[in-house]
Design a protein around this motif. Structure first.
Motif, PDB file in Angstrom:
ATOM      1  N   ALA A  22     -15.935  48.010  68.579  1.00  0.00           N
ATOM      2  CA  ALA A  22     -17.249  47.797  67.965  1.00  0.00           C
ATOM      3  C   ALA A  22     -17.435  48.852  66.876  1.00  0.00           C
ATOM      4  O   ALA A  22     -17.196  50.035  67.108  1.00  0.00           O
ATOM      5  CB  ALA A  22     -18.366  47.912  68.997  1.00  0.00           C
ATOM      6  N   VAL A  23     -17.832  48.408  65.682  1.00  0.00           N
ATOM      7  CA  VAL A  23     -18.023  49.314  64.547  1.00  0.00           C
ATOM      8  C   VAL A  23     -19.511  49.426  64.249  1.00  0.00           C
ATOM      9  O   VAL A  23     -20.208  48.413  64.103  1.00  0.00           O
ATOM     10  CB  VAL A  23     -17.264  48.811  63.306  1.00  0.00           C
ATOM     11  CG1 VAL A  23     -17.533  49.710  62.107  1.00  0.00           C
ATOM     12  CG2 VAL A  23     -15.762  48.738  63.593  1.00  0.00           C
ATOM     13  N   PHE A  24     -19.981  50.662  64.163  1.00  0.00           N
ATOM     14  CA  PHE A  24     -21.391  50.955  63.880  1.00  0.00           C
ATOM     15  C   PHE A  24     -21.447  51.660  62.524  1.00  0.00           C
ATOM     16  O   PHE A  24     -20.850  52.725  62.350  1.00  0.00           O
ATOM     17  CB  PHE A  24     -21.983  51.855  64.957  1.00  0.00           C
ATOM     18  CG  PHE A  24     -22.022  51.232  66.327  1.00  0.00           C
ATOM     19  CD1 PHE A  24     -23.212  50.706  66.835  1.00  0.00           C
ATOM     20  CD2 PHE A  24     -20.884  51.175  67.108  1.00  0.00           C
ATOM     21  CE1 PHE A  24     -23.245  50.143  68.090  1.00  0.00           C
ATOM     22  CE2 PHE A  24     -20.909  50.599  68.367  1.00  0.00           C
ATOM     23  CZ  PHE A  24     -22.089  50.080  68.862  1.00  0.00           C
ATOM     24  N   ILE A  25     -22.175  51.077  61.581  1.00  0.00           N
ATOM     25  CA  ILE A  25     -22.208  51.604  60.215  1.00  0.00           C
ATOM     26  C   ILE A  25     -23.601  52.141  59.890  1.00  0.00           C
ATOM     27  O   ILE A  25     -24.583  51.392  59.859  1.00  0.00           O
ATOM     28  CB  ILE A  25     -21.823  50.517  59.200  1.00  0.00           C
ATOM     29  CG1 ILE A  25     -20.425  49.958  59.513  1.00  0.00           C
ATOM     30  CG2 ILE A  25     -21.859  51.074  57.777  1.00  0.00           C
ATOM     31  CD1 ILE A  25     -20.045  48.751  58.672  1.00  0.00           C
ATOM     32  N   ASP A  26     -23.677  53.450  59.667  1.00  0.00           N
ATOM     33  CA  ASP A  26     -24.882  54.082  59.137  1.00  0.00           C
ATOM     34  C   ASP A  26     -24.857  53.815  57.634  1.00  0.00           C
ATOM     35  O   ASP A  26     -24.268  54.580  56.868  1.00  0.00           O
ATOM     36  CB  ASP A  26     -24.845  55.586  59.469  1.00  0.00           C
ATOM     37  CG  ASP A  26     -26.051  56.342  58.954  1.00  0.00           C
ATOM     38  OD1 ASP A  26     -26.885  55.750  58.232  1.00  0.00           O
ATOM     39  OD2 ASP A  26     -26.150  57.545  59.259  1.00  0.00           O
ATOM     40  N   TYR A  27     -25.493  52.731  57.217  1.00  0.00           N
ATOM     41  CA  TYR A  27     -25.194  52.183  55.900  1.00  0.00           C
ATOM     42  C   TYR A  27     -25.530  53.132  54.757  1.00  0.00           C
ATOM     43  O   TYR A  27     -24.711  53.341  53.852  1.00  0.00           O
ATOM     44  CB  TYR A  27     -25.902  50.839  55.683  1.00  0.00           C
ATOM     45  CG  TYR A  27     -25.406  50.205  54.403  1.00  0.00           C
ATOM     46  CD1 TYR A  27     -24.169  49.573  54.373  1.00  0.00           C
ATOM     47  CD2 TYR A  27     -26.111  50.324  53.219  1.00  0.00           C
ATOM     48  CE1 TYR A  27     -23.658  49.046  53.194  1.00  0.00           C
ATOM     49  CE2 TYR A  27     -25.616  49.814  52.037  1.00  0.00           C
ATOM     50  CZ  TYR A  27     -24.388  49.173  52.027  1.00  0.00           C
ATOM     51  OH  TYR A  27     -23.881  48.679  50.859  1.00  0.00           O
ATOM     52  N   GLN A  28     -26.724  53.680  54.760  1.00  0.00           N
ATOM     53  CA  GLN A  28     -27.109  54.561  53.652  1.00  0.00           C
ATOM     54  C   GLN A  28     -26.172  55.757  53.569  1.00  0.00           C
ATOM     55  O   GLN A  28     -25.762  56.172  52.488  1.00  0.00           O
ATOM     56  CB  GLN A  28     -28.561  55.032  53.837  1.00  0.00           C
ATOM     57  CG  GLN A  28     -29.135  55.819  52.660  1.00  0.00           C
ATOM     58  CD  GLN A  28     -29.539  54.911  51.497  1.00  0.00           C
ATOM     59  OE1 GLN A  28     -29.138  53.734  51.434  1.00  0.00           O
ATOM     60  NE2 GLN A  28     -30.320  55.443  50.584  1.00  0.00           N
ATOM     61  N   ASN A  29     -25.819  56.304  54.716  1.00  0.00           N
ATOM     62  CA  ASN A  29     -24.923  57.448  54.758  1.00  0.00           C
ATOM     63  C   ASN A  29     -23.551  57.073  54.198  1.00  0.00           C
ATOM     64  O   ASN A  29     -22.988  57.776  53.346  1.00  0.00           O
ATOM     65  CB  ASN A  29     -24.811  57.942  56.203  1.00  0.00           C
ATOM     66  CG  ASN A  29     -24.095  59.259  56.329  1.00  0.00           C
ATOM     67  OD1 ASN A  29     -22.896  59.340  56.114  1.00  0.00           O
ATOM     68  ND2 ASN A  29     -24.829  60.302  56.698  1.00  0.00           N
ATOM     69  N   ALA A  30     -22.999  55.951  54.656  1.00  0.00           N
ATOM     70  CA  ALA A  30     -21.675  55.531  54.205  1.00  0.00           C
ATOM     71  C   ALA A  30     -21.680  55.135  52.728  1.00  0.00           C
ATOM     72  O   ALA A  30     -20.757  55.478  51.968  1.00  0.00           O
ATOM     73  CB  ALA A  30     -21.188  54.369  55.060  1.00  0.00           C
ATOM     74  N   VAL A  74     -24.819  47.090  61.511  1.00  0.00           N
ATOM     75  CA  VAL A  74     -25.197  47.835  60.313  1.00  0.00           C
ATOM     76  C   VAL A  74     -26.631  48.339  60.476  1.00  0.00           C
ATOM     77  O   VAL A  74     -27.526  47.569  60.855  1.00  0.00           O
ATOM     78  CB  VAL A  74     -25.104  46.949  59.056  1.00  0.00           C
ATOM     79  CG1 VAL A  74     -25.335  47.766  57.798  1.00  0.00           C
ATOM     80  CG2 VAL A  74     -23.765  46.238  58.997  1.00  0.00           C
ATOM     81  N   TYR A  75     -26.844  49.611  60.166  1.00  0.00           N
ATOM     82  CA  TYR A  75     -28.153  50.246  60.339  1.00  0.00           C
ATOM     83  C   TYR A  75     -28.627  50.798  58.999  1.00  0.00           C
ATOM     84  O   TYR A  75     -27.916  51.558  58.341  1.00  0.00           O
ATOM     85  CB  TYR A  75     -28.062  51.376  61.372  1.00  0.00           C
ATOM     86  CG  TYR A  75     -27.677  50.872  62.736  1.00  0.00           C
ATOM     87  CD1 TYR A  75     -28.637  50.620  63.708  1.00  0.00           C
ATOM     88  CD2 TYR A  75     -26.350  50.592  63.032  1.00  0.00           C
ATOM     89  CE1 TYR A  75     -28.284  50.113  64.949  1.00  0.00           C
ATOM     90  CE2 TYR A  75     -25.985  50.083  64.278  1.00  0.00           C
ATOM     91  CZ  TYR A  75     -26.955  49.853  65.231  1.00  0.00           C
ATOM     92  OH  TYR A  75     -26.594  49.342  66.446  1.00  0.00           O
ATOM     93  N   ARG A  76     -29.846  50.394  58.619  1.00  0.00           N
ATOM     94  CA  ARG A  76     -30.377  50.849  57.330  1.00  0.00           C
ATOM     95  C   ARG A  76     -31.880  50.669  57.297  1.00  0.00           C
ATOM     96  O   ARG A  76     -32.480  50.024  58.172  1.00  0.00           O
ATOM     97  CB  ARG A  76     -29.727  50.071  56.181  1.00  0.00           C
ATOM     98  CG  ARG A  76     -30.146  48.617  56.126  1.00  0.00           C
ATOM     99  CD  ARG A  76     -29.462  47.856  55.013  1.00  0.00           C
ATOM    100  NE  ARG A  76     -29.553  48.540  53.735  1.00  0.00           N
ATOM    101  CZ  ARG A  76     -29.272  47.970  52.559  1.00  0.00           C
ATOM    102  NH1 ARG A  76     -28.879  46.710  52.522  1.00  0.00           N
ATOM    103  NH2 ARG A  76     -29.373  48.631  51.436  1.00  0.00           N
ATOM    104  N   GLY A  77     -32.516  51.234  56.264  1.00  0.00           N
ATOM    105  CA  GLY A  77     -33.950  51.045  56.079  1.00  0.00           C
ATOM    106  C   GLY A  77     -34.247  49.788  55.289  1.00  0.00           C
ATOM    107  O   GLY A  77     -33.358  49.214  54.643  1.00  0.00           O
TER     108      GLY A  77
END
Length: 211
Positions: A22-30, A74-77
């Protein structure tokens, strides 16, 4: 006449099982880290986006053990349409495309300071939701490996819980020349580093500003 001794045939060894990832992406950070690492200073803010599913597939492909991508999160604002209708629309269209491609997109409202737009809106609660979901996903025992695409050291406590309780194997992802998440005093967890060539292959070049 001497007979040649017969050698017992050996059955082929079974293939190692596929590890579920499972891949978790802190989108703004990446996204911002990639811009800093690879794009010229002053590039348009809409440039340099990442295709989350392509990114996750590339990370799984970098693993040395047989692996299967189980989920991409994917996690973002999300901008407030009352303050930034254009940005909110582009954000919505981008999330819709990513979801159609198979990603789970988790968005939280941006926090606007009282003196906005002199000061920019900021993400609030994104890293906390990511940390909670990493632990929750690992606790289901449906995954063998979690890969965290972020440089945010606030995520370390969640990763320590996953590792100490042996809920899943923990790995991270970052870009060449960028910082990475490390457990205090260690060189772990393993970090998948992508160079500029790999980054160019997983960029999202769609124009989401057009409705």
């Amino acid at each position: 006449m001497t007979e040649t001794p017969k050698v017992a045939s050996q059955a082929p060894l079974p293939a190692p099982p596929l590890e579920r990832v499972a891949v978790f992406i802190d989108y703004q950070n990446a996204h911002l880290s990639a811009r800093e690492a690879f794009l010229p200073w002053g590039s348009p803010t809409s440039d340099g986006h990442i295709d989350p599913c392509a990114y996750a597939q590339a990370l799984v492909g970098m693993r040395k053990r047989p692996s299967r991508l189980l989920s991409v999160r994917v996690y973002r604002g999300r901008p407030d349409p009352r303050h930034e209708p254009g940005a909110a629309g582009a954000n919505d269209r981008q999330a819709a495309v990513w979801q159609r491609n198979g990603a789970v997109v988790c968005r939280r409202p941006l926090r606007y300071p009282h003196d906005w737009p002199d000061l920019p809106a900021r993400e609030k609660g994104v890293d906390v939701q990511l940390a909670c979901d990493v632990i929750t996903e690992a606790m289901t025992h449906q995954v063998d490996v979690v890969i965290i695409a972020s440089r945010d050291t606030d995520l370390i406590p969640a990763l320590e819980i996953v590792r100490s309780r042996r809920l899943a194997h923990v790995e991270t992802a970052s870009w060449d020349g960028s910082s990475r998440i490390c457990f205090p005093g260690e060189g772990q967890p393993w970090c998948h580093r992508m160079d500029e060539t790999a980054y160019e292959a997983i960029r999202d070049r769609r124009d989401y500003t057009k409705g």
